[in-house]
Design a protein around this motif. Structure first.
Motif, PDB file in Angstrom:
ATOM      1  N   GLU A 159       0.823  -1.209   0.000  1.00 21.97           N
ATOM      2  CA  GLU A 159       0.000   0.000   0.000  1.00 21.97           C
ATOM      3  C   GLU A 159       0.859   1.262   0.000  1.00 21.97           C
ATOM      4  O   GLU A 159       0.726   2.100  -0.878  1.00 21.97           O
ATOM      5  CB  GLU A 159      -0.933   0.007   1.223  1.00 21.97           C
ATOM      6  CG  GLU A 159      -1.990  -1.078   1.193  1.00 21.97           C
ATOM      7  CD  GLU A 159      -2.991  -0.895   0.056  1.00 21.97           C
ATOM      8  OE1 GLU A 159      -3.402   0.241  -0.213  1.00 21.97           O
ATOM      9  OE2 GLU A 159      -3.343  -1.909  -0.586  1.00 21.97           O
ATOM     10  N   HIS A 194       4.204  -9.666   8.540  1.00 23.64           N
ATOM     11  CA  HIS A 194       3.374  -9.712   7.335  1.00 23.64           C
ATOM     12  C   HIS A 194       2.551  -8.486   7.044  1.00 23.64           C
ATOM     13  O   HIS A 194       2.019  -8.351   5.947  1.00 23.64           O
ATOM     14  CB  HIS A 194       2.454 -10.931   7.415  1.00 23.64           C
ATOM     15  CG  HIS A 194       1.528 -10.877   8.603  1.00 23.64           C
ATOM     16  ND1 HIS A 194       1.982 -10.863   9.896  1.00 23.64           N
ATOM     17  CD2 HIS A 194       0.188 -10.826   8.701  1.00 23.64           C
ATOM     18  CE1 HIS A 194       0.961 -10.810  10.731  1.00 23.64           C
ATOM     19  NE2 HIS A 194      -0.139 -10.783  10.028  1.00 23.64           N
ATOM     20  N   VAL A 195       2.373  -7.590   8.036  1.00 22.01           N
ATOM     21  CA  VAL A 195       1.633  -6.363   7.715  1.00 22.01           C
ATOM     22  C   VAL A 195       2.429  -5.130   8.103  1.00 22.01           C
ATOM     23  O   VAL A 195       3.234  -5.152   9.036  1.00 22.01           O
ATOM     24  CB  VAL A 195       0.232  -6.286   8.400  1.00 22.01           C
ATOM     25  CG1 VAL A 195      -0.753  -7.255   7.798  1.00 22.01           C
ATOM     26  CG2 VAL A 195       0.332  -6.425   9.888  1.00 22.01           C
ATOM     27  N   GLU A 207       3.218  -1.749   9.780  1.00 16.64           N
ATOM     28  CA  GLU A 207       2.817  -1.204  11.074  1.00 16.64           C
ATOM     29  C   GLU A 207       2.089   0.136  10.919  1.00 16.64           C
ATOM     30  O   GLU A 207       1.387   0.579  11.806  1.00 16.64           O
ATOM     31  CB  GLU A 207       4.040  -1.020  11.986  1.00 16.64           C
ATOM     32  CG  GLU A 207       4.621  -2.324  12.503  1.00 16.64           C
ATOM     33  CD  GLU A 207       3.602  -3.178  13.248  1.00 16.64           C
ATOM     34  OE1 GLU A 207       2.753  -2.618  13.960  1.00 16.64           O
ATOM     35  OE2 GLU A 207       3.629  -4.419  13.085  1.00 16.64           O
ATOM     36  N   PHE A 208       2.252   0.760   9.771  1.00 18.16           N
ATOM     37  CA  PHE A 208       1.658   2.077   9.549  1.00 18.16           C
ATOM     38  C   PHE A 208       0.194   1.976   9.111  1.00 18.16           C
ATOM     39  O   PHE A 208      -0.702   2.497   9.752  1.00 18.16           O
ATOM     40  CB  PHE A 208       2.481   2.824   8.499  1.00 18.16           C
ATOM     41  CG  PHE A 208       2.019   4.225   8.261  1.00 18.16           C
ATOM     42  CD1 PHE A 208       2.279   5.230   9.186  1.00 18.16           C
ATOM     43  CD2 PHE A 208       1.304   4.551   7.115  1.00 18.16           C
ATOM     44  CE1 PHE A 208       1.835   6.521   8.972  1.00 18.16           C
ATOM     45  CE2 PHE A 208       0.862   5.842   6.893  1.00 18.16           C
ATOM     46  CZ  PHE A 208       1.125   6.831   7.822  1.00 18.16           C
ATOM     47  N   ASP A 209      -0.036   1.247   8.006  1.00 23.21           N
ATOM     48  CA  ASP A 209      -1.408   1.189   7.481  1.00 23.21           C
ATOM     49  C   ASP A 209      -1.984  -0.226   7.430  1.00 23.21           C
ATOM     50  O   ASP A 209      -3.054  -0.443   6.864  1.00 23.21           O
ATOM     51  CB  ASP A 209      -1.476   1.820   6.088  1.00 23.21           C
ATOM     52  CG  ASP A 209      -0.537   1.152   5.106  1.00 23.21           C
ATOM     53  OD1 ASP A 209      -0.033   0.060   5.410  1.00 23.21           O
ATOM     54  OD2 ASP A 209      -0.309   1.721   4.026  1.00 23.21           O
ATOM     55  N   PHE A 210      -1.258  -1.177   8.020  1.00 26.26           N
ATOM     56  CA  PHE A 210      -1.678  -2.585   8.050  1.00 26.26           C
ATOM     57  C   PHE A 210      -1.807  -3.195   6.654  1.00 26.26           C
ATOM     58  O   PHE A 210      -2.506  -4.196   6.456  1.00 26.26           O
ATOM     59  CB  PHE A 210      -2.989  -2.783   8.832  1.00 26.26           C
ATOM     60  CG  PHE A 210      -2.906  -2.427  10.283  1.00 26.26           C
ATOM     61  CD1 PHE A 210      -1.695  -2.370  10.944  1.00 26.26           C
ATOM     62  CD2 PHE A 210      -4.060  -2.153  11.010  1.00 26.26           C
ATOM     63  CE1 PHE A 210      -1.622  -2.047  12.291  1.00 26.26           C
ATOM     64  CE2 PHE A 210      -4.005  -1.824  12.362  1.00 26.26           C
ATOM     65  CZ  PHE A 210      -2.777  -1.766  12.992  1.00 26.26           C
ATOM     66  N   GLY A 211      -1.160  -2.595   5.675  1.00 22.98           N
ATOM     67  CA  GLY A 211      -1.149  -3.162   4.321  1.00 22.98           C
ATOM     68  C   GLY A 211      -0.288  -4.422   4.292  1.00 22.98           C
ATOM     69  O   GLY A 211       0.594  -4.609   5.142  1.00 22.98           O
ATOM     70  N   ARG A 251      -6.105  -6.034  15.403  1.00 24.62           N
ATOM     71  CA  ARG A 251      -6.133  -5.335  14.118  1.00 24.62           C
ATOM     72  C   ARG A 251      -7.209  -5.971  13.259  1.00 24.62           C
ATOM     73  O   ARG A 251      -7.140  -7.168  12.973  1.00 24.62           O
ATOM     74  CB  ARG A 251      -4.766  -5.420  13.456  1.00 24.62           C
ATOM     75  CG  ARG A 251      -3.680  -4.857  14.363  1.00 24.62           C
ATOM     76  CD  ARG A 251      -2.298  -5.010  13.820  1.00 24.62           C
ATOM     77  NE  ARG A 251      -1.885  -6.386  13.682  1.00 24.62           N
ATOM     78  CZ  ARG A 251      -0.638  -6.757  13.402  1.00 24.62           C
ATOM     79  NH1 ARG A 251       0.290  -5.842  13.248  1.00 24.62           N
ATOM     80  NH2 ARG A 251      -0.335  -8.023  13.273  1.00 24.62           N
ATOM     81  N   TRP A 257     -10.329  -5.711   9.987  1.00 24.53           N
ATOM     82  CA  TRP A 257     -11.015  -5.070   8.855  1.00 24.53           C
ATOM     83  C   TRP A 257     -12.506  -5.098   9.161  1.00 24.53           C
ATOM     84  O   TRP A 257     -13.060  -6.158   9.450  1.00 24.53           O
ATOM     85  CB  TRP A 257     -10.799  -5.856   7.550  1.00 24.53           C
ATOM     86  CG  TRP A 257      -9.461  -5.691   6.920  1.00 24.53           C
ATOM     87  CD1 TRP A 257      -8.451  -6.589   6.908  1.00 24.53           C
ATOM     88  CD2 TRP A 257      -9.001  -4.561   6.165  1.00 24.53           C
ATOM     89  NE1 TRP A 257      -7.377  -6.089   6.216  1.00 24.53           N
ATOM     90  CE2 TRP A 257      -7.690  -4.848   5.747  1.00 24.53           C
ATOM     91  CE3 TRP A 257      -9.568  -3.331   5.819  1.00 24.53           C
ATOM     92  CZ2 TRP A 257      -6.933  -3.960   4.981  1.00 24.53           C
ATOM     93  CZ3 TRP A 257      -8.808  -2.449   5.063  1.00 24.53           C
ATOM     94  CH2 TRP A 257      -7.510  -2.757   4.662  1.00 24.53           C
ATOM     95  N   ARG A 300      -6.755   3.061  10.568  1.00 21.43           N
ATOM     96  CA  ARG A 300      -5.497   3.108   9.809  1.00 21.43           C
ATOM     97  C   ARG A 300      -5.722   3.276   8.312  1.00 21.43           C
ATOM     98  O   ARG A 300      -4.851   3.742   7.589  1.00 21.43           O
ATOM     99  CB  ARG A 300      -4.694   1.827  10.048  1.00 21.43           C
ATOM    100  CG  ARG A 300      -4.285   1.604  11.475  1.00 21.43           C
ATOM    101  CD  ARG A 300      -3.398   2.717  12.002  1.00 21.43           C
ATOM    102  NE  ARG A 300      -2.849   2.365  13.285  1.00 21.43           N
ATOM    103  CZ  ARG A 300      -1.683   1.756  13.452  1.00 21.43           C
ATOM    104  NH1 ARG A 300      -0.937   1.433  12.421  1.00 21.43           N
ATOM    105  NH2 ARG A 300      -1.254   1.478  14.657  1.00 21.43           N
ATOM    106  N   GLN A 301      -6.863   2.784   7.819  1.00 23.73           N
ATOM    107  CA  GLN A 301      -7.206   2.921   6.404  1.00 23.73           C
ATOM    108  C   GLN A 301      -8.716   2.943   6.324  1.00 23.73           C
ATOM    109  O   GLN A 301      -9.373   2.283   7.134  1.00 23.73           O
ATOM    110  CB  GLN A 301      -6.771   1.684   5.615  1.00 23.73           C
ATOM    111  CG  GLN A 301      -5.372   1.662   5.093  1.00 23.73           C
ATOM    112  CD  GLN A 301      -5.246   0.534   4.059  1.00 23.73           C
ATOM    113  OE1 GLN A 301      -5.911   0.510   3.033  1.00 23.73           O
ATOM    114  NE2 GLN A 301      -4.358  -0.409   4.340  1.00 23.73           N
ATOM    115  N   CYS A 328     -10.049  -0.169   8.214  1.00 21.88           N
ATOM    116  CA  CYS A 328      -9.014  -0.958   8.880  1.00 21.88           C
ATOM    117  C   CYS A 328      -8.801  -0.323  10.251  1.00 21.88           C
ATOM    118  O   CYS A 328      -8.417   0.845  10.354  1.00 21.88           O
ATOM    119  CB  CYS A 328      -7.725  -0.934   8.053  1.00 21.88           C
ATOM    120  SG  CYS A 328      -6.531  -2.112   8.655  1.00 21.88           S
ATOM    121  N   VAL A 363      -6.911  -8.635  10.400  1.00 28.96           N
ATOM    122  CA  VAL A 363      -6.228  -7.887   9.337  1.00 28.96           C
ATOM    123  C   VAL A 363      -5.599  -8.842   8.312  1.00 28.96           C
ATOM    124  O   VAL A 363      -5.430  -8.507   7.148  1.00 28.96           O
ATOM    125  CB  VAL A 363      -5.196  -6.906   9.954  1.00 28.96           C
ATOM    126  CG1 VAL A 363      -3.916  -7.604  10.341  1.00 28.96           C
ATOM    127  CG2 VAL A 363      -4.933  -5.739   9.027  1.00 28.96           C
TER     128      VAL A 363
END
Lengths: 420, 97
Positions: free
Chosen positions: A15, A26-27, A29-33, B22, B24, B51-52, B63, B90
C-alpha cells in the motif's frame, strides 16, 4: 548465497511502500497493508541465465534466486516442475487453436500446488530459526504443511474447523501433526487462528510467513514460461480463492521479462471462480475495482473464500492485462472435471473443474479468441474431492459371469470387432 | 480451595490485560451513514484507531486497531457483527483450503 538475505532486499508494504527487515512479519505497522518480498534484480541478472536454469534439477528450486530463501532450500527439494501437457483433445472440445494444462495434480508430495508455497515458507522458517510451524486450513494446505514438516523434522500444528470431513483430517493426522479442531463458524475460527498466530512464536505459514509463502506460487508461472520454450503464454486461466496465485503468476511473467529471460509479449491473465463464491469475478464483470464479501456455497471448497485477501490486487492484474473473470455453477464444475478427465486423462479436484469451465465460457464468449493459445492452471488432484463427483459419473455395468451377458451390453460395432 | 481462588484470580488478571487487535470492518450500504465507530467508543472502554478507510455507495471498509481489555474487544466484535458489520482479522484469510 553468502549472506543472510540471498537475493532478497526487503519486505515492502503493497500500500504505502514502506520497507521492513526480512523477518517473520506480514503487515505494515503504519497502514496494516500486506508486505511483499522485493529482490535485488541487478544482482539476480548477473547470476541467473536460461542456461544455468536448464542445467539444474527439474524442481521449482531451479529458479531459487527468485524465491525468498537466503541460502539453499532445506524443505521440499522435489517440489514442482510438474508437466505442462499439450491438450489437443480438450482444445478441440473447447474450440481453441492451442491449449496447455499446467498439471499440479501430480505435484510432490501432496498432489496440489500448495506444496510450492509450503516448501518455500518452511525453508524460510528454518532460516529464521523456527522449530514449530502452523497453519489454519480446511484441506490442501493442512496436508502439505503436515507432510513437508514431517519430512523436515519440524513440529507442526494444524488448525481446522471441528466439523471438517474425517477423510480430510486423516490426510494430516497420518503425518503425526498436532491437529486441533475448532468449534465455531468460519469467522470465529479465522479470528482465533490470527490471534494464536500473533501470540505464539511459531512460523504460521499463511500469517507471519505469508510474504515468503505467497512467493512460492511464482514457480508455477516460471515453469509455464520455460516449458513453453521461454515464452509467456497469450492467455493464462487461474483459479481464484484469495486471488494470490493469480497475482503471483503475473509477477513471475513480469520478473522473467525484467531479467530478459523471455521476450516481452502481451499476456492476459484470466480469473476463475465458482458462482457460489464469486466475489472477485462478480466485481470484475461489473467493472468494479473493489469486491463485496460473500458467504460461500459451492462444491469448490478449496476456492471458498468469501473475503479474498488479494481480491483487490487480482482485479488490478486482470485490468492491467486486459484479462477477464468468469464463474461456473456446481454442475458446470463437474462437467469441467469430466471434460479434463475424458479428453486428457487428468483427474482434477473441483478447483480444476472451475478453471476448465471458466475457460470454456471465456472461449465461447470470444474473450479468449479461438485462434490464440491458452494455459489452464490445474491446482489439485481429483482424489481429494471424490465426494463432489461420485454420484455424477455413472455406475459400472454389472453382469453375471457369462459371455452372452457381456456381449449383450456391447454395441453392434463393438460386437463386430471379434477376432476372425 | 486456595488453589481454586488462585486460578480464578489468574483468569481475571488475564481478562484485564490490555490487548491490541487489528481488524477489517466491512459495512453493508445501509450502515454506511451510521457512525458505528463513534457508537463503539461510547459503548465499550476501548481505544479505536483507524489506519485505512474506503467508502463508496456499495461498501464501507475500515481498517481499525482496537485496544483495551480482551473481554471488551470480544464483546465489541460481537456487537459489530450483530449490527451487520463483517469483522475479519487484518490477515483476512487465515483459514485457507
Amino acid at each position: 548465497m553468502s549472506n543472510d538475505q540471498g537475493f532478497m532486499k526487503a519486505l515492502k508494504c503493497r500500500e504505502c511502500g514502506r520497507e521492513y527487515p526480512l523477518e517473520a512479519t506480514h503487515v505494515c505497522e503504519f497502514d496494516f497493508g500486506p508486505l511483499e518480498v522485493v529482490y535485488d534484480y541487478d544482482k539476480i541478472k548477473k547470476s541467473l541465465t536460461r542456461k544455468q536454469i536448464e542445467s539444474r534439477p527439474q524442481t521449482m528450486w531451479r529458479y531459487r534466486e527468485l524465491l525468498p530463501v537466503a541460502g539453499e532450500p532445506t524443505v521440499g527439494f522435489q517440489v514442482g516442475y510438474t508437466p505442462l501437457v499439450k491438450a489437443d483433445r480438450l482444445a478441440k472440445r473447447l474450440g481453441i487453436r492451442e491449449l496447455w494444462i499446467k498439471n499440479d495434480t501430480v505435484n510432490y508430495p501432496t498432489l496440489s500446488f500448495k506444496d510450492r508455497v509450503v516448501s518455500v515458507a518452511l525453508s524460510r522458517s528454518r532460516e529464521l530459526g523456527f522449530k514449530t510451524v502452523a497453519c489454519a486450513s480446511t484441506g490442501n494446505l493442512a496436508n502439505s504443511v503436515a507432510a513437508n514438516a514431517a519430512s523436515a523434522g519440524l513440529e507442526a500444528y494444524v488448525f481446522i474447523p471441528s466439523d471438517l470431513e474425517h477423510s480430510k483430517i486423516v490426510n494430516s493426522l497420518v503425518y503425526a501433526a498436532n491437529v486441533v479442531g475448532i468449534k465455531g463458524h468460519y469467522d470465529e475460527v479465522n479470528r482465533l487462528c490470527a490471534e494464536i498466530a500473533g501470540k505464539y512464536g511459531w512460523a504460521f505459514v499463511n500469517v507471519n510467513m505469508r510474504p515468503y509463502y505467497a512467493e512460492g506460487s511464482k514457480s508455477m508461472g516460471f515453469e509455464i514460461a520455460e516449458q513453453l520454450g521461454w515464452t509467456v503464454p497469450q492467455h493464462t486461466v487461474i483459479p481464484m480463492a484469495s486471488g494470490s496465485l493469480l497475482t503471483k503468476v503475473h509477477k513471475s511473467y513480469q520478473e522473467f521479462c525484467k531479467l530478459g529471460l523471455v521476450k516481452e509479449t502481451p499476456w492476459h491473465i484470466h480469473g476463475a471462480q465458482a458462482t457460489g463464491c464469486s466475489p472477485i469475478s462478480a466485481a470484475q464483470k461489473a467493472g468494479l475495482d473493489f469486491f463485496k464479501p460473500v458467504k460461500p456455497d459451492t462444491i469448490a471448497k478449496s476456492l471458498a473464500i468469501g473475503t479474498p485477501a488479494d481480491g483487490f490486487y487480482s482485479l488490478r492484474v486482470m485490468k492491467d492485462t486486459n484479462g477477464h473473470a468468469e464463474d461456473v455453477t456446481d454442475d458446470e464444475i463437474r462437467e469441467g472435471i469430466r471434460l479434463l478427465a475424458e479428453c486428457e486423462g487428468i483427474f482434477c479436484e473441483t478447483a480444476g473443474g472451475v478453471t476448465v469451465g471458466v475457460a470454456k465460457k471465456l472461449i465461447a464468449q470470444g474473450k479468449i479468441p479461438a485462434d490464440d493459445s491458452a494455459v489452464l492452471c490445474i491446482t489439485g488432484n481429483g482424489l481429494k474431492t471424490v465426494d463432489a463427483i461420485q454420484n455424477h459419473v455413472g455406475k459400472p455395468q454389472e453382469i453375471r459371469p457369462s459371455l452372452r451377458e457381456f456381449e449383450s451390453i456391447l454395441s453392434p460395432k463393438q460386437r463386430s470387432e471379434v477376432k476372425a | 480451595m486456595p488453589a481454586k481462588k488462585k486460578s480464578a484470580k489468574k483468569t481475571s488478571a488475564a481478562k484485564n490485560t490490555s490487548e491490541h487487535r487489528r481488524l477489517w470492518l466491512m459495512y453493508p450500504p445501509r450502515l454506511i451513514q451510521t457512525p458505528i465507530i463513534w457508537e463503539l467508543g461510547g459503548k465499550f472502554e476501548l481505544i479505536t484507531n483507524v489506519r485505512q478507510a474506503s467508502v463508496n455507495d456499495e461498501i464501507g471498509i475500515v481498517c481499525l486497531e482496537l485496544s483495551g481489555k480482551r473481554e471488551d474487544i470480544k464483546s465489541a466484535i460481537k456487537w459489530l457483527e450483530k449490527k451487520g458489520v463483517s469483522v475479519e482479522p487484518v490477515e483476512i484469510n487465515v483459514l485457507e483450503s
